[in-house]
Design a protein around this motif. Structure first.
Motif, PDB file in Angstrom:
ATOM      1  N   ASP A  32     -27.208  70.351  27.350  1.00 31.82           N
ATOM      2  CA  ASP A  32     -26.295  70.574  28.527  1.00 31.82           C
ATOM      3  C   ASP A  32     -27.031  70.278  29.772  1.00 31.82           C
ATOM      4  O   ASP A  32     -28.195  70.529  29.888  1.00 31.82           O
ATOM      5  N   GLU A  33     -26.443  69.760  30.670  1.00 29.60           N
ATOM      6  CA  GLU A  33     -27.032  69.082  31.919  1.00 29.60           C
ATOM      7  C   GLU A  33     -27.785  70.319  32.730  1.00 29.60           C
ATOM      8  O   GLU A  33     -28.495  70.047  33.586  1.00 29.60           O
ATOM      9  N   GLU A  34     -27.202  71.563  32.607  1.00 24.90           N
ATOM     10  CA  GLU A  34     -27.753  72.647  33.116  1.00 24.90           C
ATOM     11  C   GLU A  34     -29.000  73.154  32.556  1.00 24.90           C
ATOM     12  O   GLU A  34     -29.619  74.208  33.189  1.00 24.90           O
ATOM     13  N   ASP A  35     -29.295  72.721  31.477  1.00 29.23           N
ATOM     14  CA  ASP A  35     -30.417  73.241  30.854  1.00 29.23           C
ATOM     15  C   ASP A  35     -31.609  72.732  31.326  1.00 29.23           C
ATOM     16  O   ASP A  35     -31.679  71.404  31.672  1.00 29.23           O
ATOM     17  N   ASP A  36     -32.919  73.583  31.387  1.00 27.19           N
ATOM     18  CA  ASP A  36     -34.120  73.001  31.731  1.00 27.19           C
ATOM     19  C   ASP A  36     -34.577  71.841  31.159  1.00 27.19           C
ATOM     20  O   ASP A  36     -35.433  70.941  31.471  1.00 27.19           O
ATOM     21  N   TYR A  38     -32.767  69.259  29.822  1.00 28.63           N
ATOM     22  CA  TYR A  38     -32.026  68.281  30.012  1.00 28.63           C
ATOM     23  C   TYR A  38     -32.779  67.224  30.693  1.00 28.63           C
ATOM     24  O   TYR A  38     -33.580  67.407  31.636  1.00 28.63           O
TER      25      TYR A  38
END
Length: 97
Positions: A32-36, A38
């Motif tokens: 996910d784009e919100e994951d560190d 990414y």
């Protein structure tokens, strides 16, 4: 952790230095784009899984950036590491020897 594709390969040990057999996994992840973790290029895991008799275990793994193969300085959370070990235990026998 969502594994989108994978490959598994038996690691040959011609000198039989190690007990059991080792398998290398290359697992593509959907992050996910919100994951560190990414990165725009994407992330994959290179994992080594060992099988000795009836016992199997995750030996090591690295998180790498697709395209650059740059090592990412992250570790999986305990539950994700367990999920990875379980995945490897279910798929190691797909490798050709």
């Amino acid at each position: 952790m969502e594994i989108t594709s994978y490959q598994v390969e038996w690691i040959r040990d011609p000198f039989q230095i190690l007990t059991g057999k080792r398998y290398e996994f290359m697992l593509d992840l959907n992050i996910d784009e919100e994951d560190d973790l990414y990165t725009p290029n994407g992330v994959y895991i290179r994992a080594v899984y060992s099988v000795d008799g009836e016992q199997g275990k995750l030996v090591t793994y690295d998180l790498l950036e697709k395209g650059t193969d740059r090592l990412l300085e992250f570790d999986l959370e305990d539950e994700e590491e367990q999920e990875l070990a379980e995945f490897c235990s279910q798929h190691w026998n797909e490798a050709e020897e």
